[in-house]
Each structure stands twice: as C-alpha cells, then as structure tokens.
Design an enzyme around this catalytic site. Structure first.
Site, PDB file in Angstrom:
ATOM      1  N   GLU A 126       0.822  -1.192   0.000  1.00 56.13           N
ATOM      2  CA  GLU A 126       0.000   0.000   0.000  1.00 56.13           C
ATOM      3  C   GLU A 126       0.866   1.255   0.000  1.00 56.13           C
ATOM      4  O   GLU A 126       1.935   1.295   0.620  1.00 56.13           O
ATOM      5  CB  GLU A 126      -0.945   0.004   1.203  1.00 56.13           C
ATOM      6  CG  GLU A 126      -2.007  -1.075   1.107  1.00 56.13           C
ATOM      7  CD  GLU A 126      -3.042  -1.016   2.224  1.00 56.13           C
ATOM      8  OE1 GLU A 126      -4.205  -1.359   1.957  1.00 56.13           O
ATOM      9  OE2 GLU A 126      -2.678  -0.641   3.349  1.00 56.13           O
ATOM     10  N   CYS A 139       3.644   8.660   0.875  1.00 59.29           N
ATOM     11  CA  CYS A 139       4.199   7.694   1.824  1.00 59.29           C
ATOM     12  C   CYS A 139       4.358   6.361   1.104  1.00 59.29           C
ATOM     13  O   CYS A 139       3.365   5.730   0.730  1.00 59.29           O
ATOM     14  CB  CYS A 139       3.258   7.560   3.026  1.00 59.29           C
ATOM     15  SG  CYS A 139       3.833   6.391   4.280  1.00 59.29           S
ATOM     16  N   CYS A 146       6.622  -6.860   7.072  1.00 63.53           N
ATOM     17  CA  CYS A 146       7.605  -6.275   7.987  1.00 63.53           C
ATOM     18  C   CYS A 146       8.037  -7.336   8.996  1.00 63.53           C
ATOM     19  O   CYS A 146       7.264  -8.229   9.336  1.00 63.53           O
ATOM     20  CB  CYS A 146       6.993  -5.081   8.708  1.00 63.53           C
ATOM     21  SG  CYS A 146       8.181  -4.088   9.660  1.00 63.53           S
ATOM     22  N   CYS A 150       6.257  -4.296  15.779  1.00 63.94           N
ATOM     23  CA  CYS A 150       5.921  -3.252  16.752  1.00 63.94           C
ATOM     24  C   CYS A 150       4.465  -3.462  17.173  1.00 63.94           C
ATOM     25  O   CYS A 150       3.580  -3.600  16.323  1.00 63.94           O
ATOM     26  CB  CYS A 150       6.112  -1.871  16.131  1.00 63.94           C
ATOM     27  SG  CYS A 150       7.828  -1.537  15.649  1.00 63.94           S
ATOM     28  N   CYS A 153       1.461  -1.368  15.780  1.00 61.01           N
ATOM     29  CA  CYS A 153       1.449  -1.137  14.341  1.00 61.01           C
ATOM     30  C   CYS A 153       0.755  -2.279  13.610  1.00 61.01           C
ATOM     31  O   CYS A 153       1.125  -3.450  13.765  1.00 61.01           O
ATOM     32  CB  CYS A 153       2.887  -0.989  13.837  1.00 61.01           C
ATOM     33  SG  CYS A 153       3.011  -0.699  12.066  1.00 61.01           S
ATOM     34  N   ASN A 341      -3.734   5.505  15.921  1.00 59.56           N
ATOM     35  CA  ASN A 341      -4.772   5.176  14.946  1.00 59.56           C
ATOM     36  C   ASN A 341      -5.217   3.736  15.175  1.00 59.56           C
ATOM     37  O   ASN A 341      -4.461   2.801  14.897  1.00 59.56           O
ATOM     38  CB  ASN A 341      -4.229   5.339  13.524  1.00 59.56           C
ATOM     39  CG  ASN A 341      -3.803   6.762  13.239  1.00 59.56           C
ATOM     40  OD1 ASN A 341      -4.594   7.680  13.364  1.00 59.56           O
ATOM     41  ND2 ASN A 341      -2.537   6.957  12.881  1.00 59.56           N
ATOM     42  N   CYS A 384      -1.005   6.475   9.896  1.00 56.03           N
ATOM     43  CA  CYS A 384       0.245   5.876  10.372  1.00 56.03           C
ATOM     44  C   CYS A 384      -0.023   4.586  11.125  1.00 56.03           C
ATOM     45  O   CYS A 384      -0.855   4.531  12.025  1.00 56.03           O
ATOM     46  CB  CYS A 384       0.975   6.857  11.292  1.00 56.03           C
ATOM     47  SG  CYS A 384       1.628   8.298  10.457  1.00 56.03           S
TER      48      CYS A 384
END
Length: 413
Positions: A126, A139, A146, A150, A153, A341, A384
């Site tokens: 994305e 972005c 990943c 985290c 996230c 978020n 984010c």
C-alpha cells in the site's frame, strides 16, 4: 464516507490501458530504477553502439522520469527499431493498481501489485498520498510486510514476504504521479484535493510498509534515482527515511543517501520501548540516540524528526514528556506527536486529547517544534501504522469468521 473508485472512470479524461505486467516465469527486467551506468549496460545488451550509449541513456532518462511514460512506443525521438528491441527485452511498466480509495479528507491510498520475484505469487503493498496546503506527501513502502512486530502497528502483524526492488520503489512514485495527473500534459482527476499550484508530489516519506534500512541497497538506489536533478528531481531534504532504529545503518544512510531522517521512537525508557518497538532489545535507546547525534548534516536547519505515537496510560504521562525532552537534549530535533490510529484487534487506545495537548505544550516550551499530527485517512485505513495489504486483511477476516464459527459450534455442543 470513504470512496472506492471504479478505476476505469477514476479520471476526467481517457486513459490508455496500462502495460501488462509480465507473468511469473516470463518476467522481463525493468529499466526503471537503474542508475545511468546500468541503463547504459542494458542498452548495450540490445545492440546500441558504444558511441550512442550516453545520448540514448539521456533520452530514456528524460522519457521515464520527466515525461513519465510507461510504454516504449511513447518515446517519440527514439528510433522504432530500438523501441521494439527494448520492448522485447525489458519492461517499464507501472505496478498494477488493484484498488484506489479516497478518504473524506482527500487522502488517497493505492493497493499496488507486483510480480512474485521469488515470493511464489504476486505481492501487494500500500502507498498513501496526503494532500496538504502547499505540499503533497507520498508515503511509500520498502518491503512487502515487515519483520519488526511493533505492537501498536498494524503493518507489523503481516509477515515479511520480500524486499521491494528499486523499480518497485520508484514505481510507486511514478504510479502516484500518473494517477494524480502530476506529469506533463496530464490532467488531475476531477474533484481531487491537491496542493494549489506547482508539483502535486513534493515530498516522499519512507514510512509505509517495511523497515527501509533492512532493504538498504535497494532503497539507496531508488532514492538516488528519485533525487536525480535531471529526472524526478525530488530534493533530498524533501525525502524522509523513517527507521525504527537500525543503528549500524543510520550514519551510513546519511553519508550515502543524504536524505532527512525520522526515528520511530514512541518510548523514553528501554523497558517500555522493548515492548513497543522490539528492535530496541538489539539497539537500545542510548545507542540509537548516539547514532542520531552523529547523523551527517544535522543542524538547527536540518533536524531529525522523532515520531511518538500517543498511547493512553502507556507512554503519555507528563513524566514521559519530561524524560523525552531530557534524552533528546543536544540533538537538533522536532517531535511529531501521533494520536494512535486504532485498528481491529489492537490492544491500545489513543490518549485523551487534553492529555495530548498538555504533552505537546510541555515539549514545545522546551524548544522543540512538536506539531500534533492530525490523523489522515483513518476511514480508509491509510493513517500511520494502519497499512496492510488488502489480501492480508481478507485472510485475517476469513480466519476470524472461521474461529467465530468454530466457537459457535462448540457452544452449541
């Protein structure tokens, strides 16, 4: 309400059909993302005489990065025989646009698909465009998935599939500019929220999916192309690389890429950062901050951005604010406070707004520019920490439904 576009009618002008991406097993190498030397080698391989290489490289560079063409047939001043040879040997295709969503605030999110390249199946990432007054920030992602896990996230819940290659990183910029009408003779889609006047993509941030410094060579090559003054011509000061703290590569990135630096900090004590950003167990705060102090070109005119997500009753106390100011002392820095978020299944809540403002007031009074980054694109999961390929969301949704069904069956028994 978020809008998902019928891509065939997304703009107010006809669009040519995008070039077909090569199928697995029949993939042609891409010329996008190559430096001039490698592009010259590619031309030599299809029979361009040595004395013409420099001129032909300049022609292709202009067509790819100034005119933004995605088909060799559009290169009007290149001989037809050479265009055909290039078409047969190479590709300059954009990533496939699987989906495009538009937030109520004008943020746009694209789901891009790339060939497998060893992954066993096509892969998806994305990319997000954030329009603001006076600038438009893109972005971009550097990896498919990943490894950093985290805990706050959403992207970290998706396993790493593979690194993106330079053509795939640069391709996100080219595809976004095409979709926005940010190319010569192109029209911006009707009703799009974009900066007034000038370029529509003015800033690029490597804050999408993945850890850029774990894909160092490909990111370095892509950013060299993106910042080349005779092509895409993005200022290195307007390219920001965000890292969770791969300490050995931070100073090296400053020396070799020369881009701006952002650190995903999120905690001021090792024990908490070990939980929120597990890479901290390998590279603790002291080592990270020492690397930041040594970042080349650091000055009051060129500060490091420290990103700090505000998690209720986790890292948002005034004691945390005071410690944040203390540990950053001596580093030319600004602090971006990011209201958390939320995403399905997350264990955290966003700090109360009054507390976020108190926190911001304290660090501002201490001399740090500390804007509260207003959440953008929340309604399309573009903010984010929310990026995750749609296929992964669908698989997660299917697993959740299956688990719910099994739980219902057990309850019925």
């Amino acid at each position: 309400m978020a809008v998902s576009l019928d891509l065939a009618h997304a703009a107010n002008r006809p669009r040519p059909a995008p070039p077909v991406m090569p199928m697995a097993g029949d993939e042609k190498p891409s010329l996008v993302g190559l430096d001039r030397a490698a592009l010259g080698e590619a031309l030599s391989a299809v029979g361009v005489p040595d004395k013409q290489i420099r001129m032909r490289v300049a022609q292709l560079w202009h067509w790819l990065y100034v005119r933004g063409v995605a088909d060799f047939s559009q290169m009007a001043n290149v001989a037809g025989t050479l265009r055909q040879a290039l078409h047969e040997a190479y590709t300059i295709a954009r990533p496939e646009v699987v989906d495009e969503q538009i937030s109520v605030d004008g943020t746009r999110k694209w789901l891009f698909r790339f060939p497998p390249r060893g992954a066993g199946r096509p892969v998806e990432i994305e990319t997000v465009y954030i329009p603001e007054e006076g600038r438009g920030t893109l972005c971009i992602s550097s990896q498919v998935g990943c490894t950093l896990t985290c805990t706050f996230c959403h992207t970290g819940t998706q396993r790493l599939v593979r690194n993106l290659l330079p053509d795939e990183i640069v391709g996100q910029i080219l595809a976004a500019r095409e979709r926005l009408g940010d190319l010569p003779d192109a029209a911006t889609p009707a009703g799009a929220i974009v900066p007034n006047g000038g370029r529509l993509v003015t800033n690029v941030v490597l804050m999408g999916m993945g850890e850029p410094l774990y894909n160092y060579d490909n990111v370095r090559q892509a950013m060299a192309v993106a910042s080349d003054g005779e092509g895409l011509s993005l200022s290195k000061r307007r390219i920001t690389l965000s890292t969770s703290g791969v300490v050995p590569s931070i100073v090296k990135a400053g020396e070799e890429m020369g881009v701006s630096l952002a650190i995903s900090l999120h905690a001021v004590r090792d024990e908490l950062r070990d939980e929120l950003v597990p890479i901290n167990k390998k590279y603790p705060l002291k080592d990270l901050l020492d690397a930041c102090r040594a970042y080349p070109g650091l000055s009051n005119a060129r500060r490091i951005t420290f990103e700090y997500v505000m998690l209720k009753d986790v890292n948002d106390s005034m004691a945390d604010a005071k410690e944040l100011v203390r540990i950053l002392r001596g580093i030319p820095a600004k602090i971006n406070l990011i209201p958390f978020n939320p995403w399905p299944g997350s264990a955290y809540e966003c700090s109360d707004w009054d507390q976020i403002e108190r926190f911001a007031d304290y660090v501002n009074q201490a001399g740090y520019a500390s804007p509260i980054r207003t959440p953008r694109g929340r309604d399309i999961f573009a903010a984010c920490g929310q990026l995750k390929s749609e296929s992964e969301r669908l698989k997660k949704s299917a697993r959740d439904r299956l688990e719910s069904l099994r739980a219902s069956e057990l309850a019925a028994d």
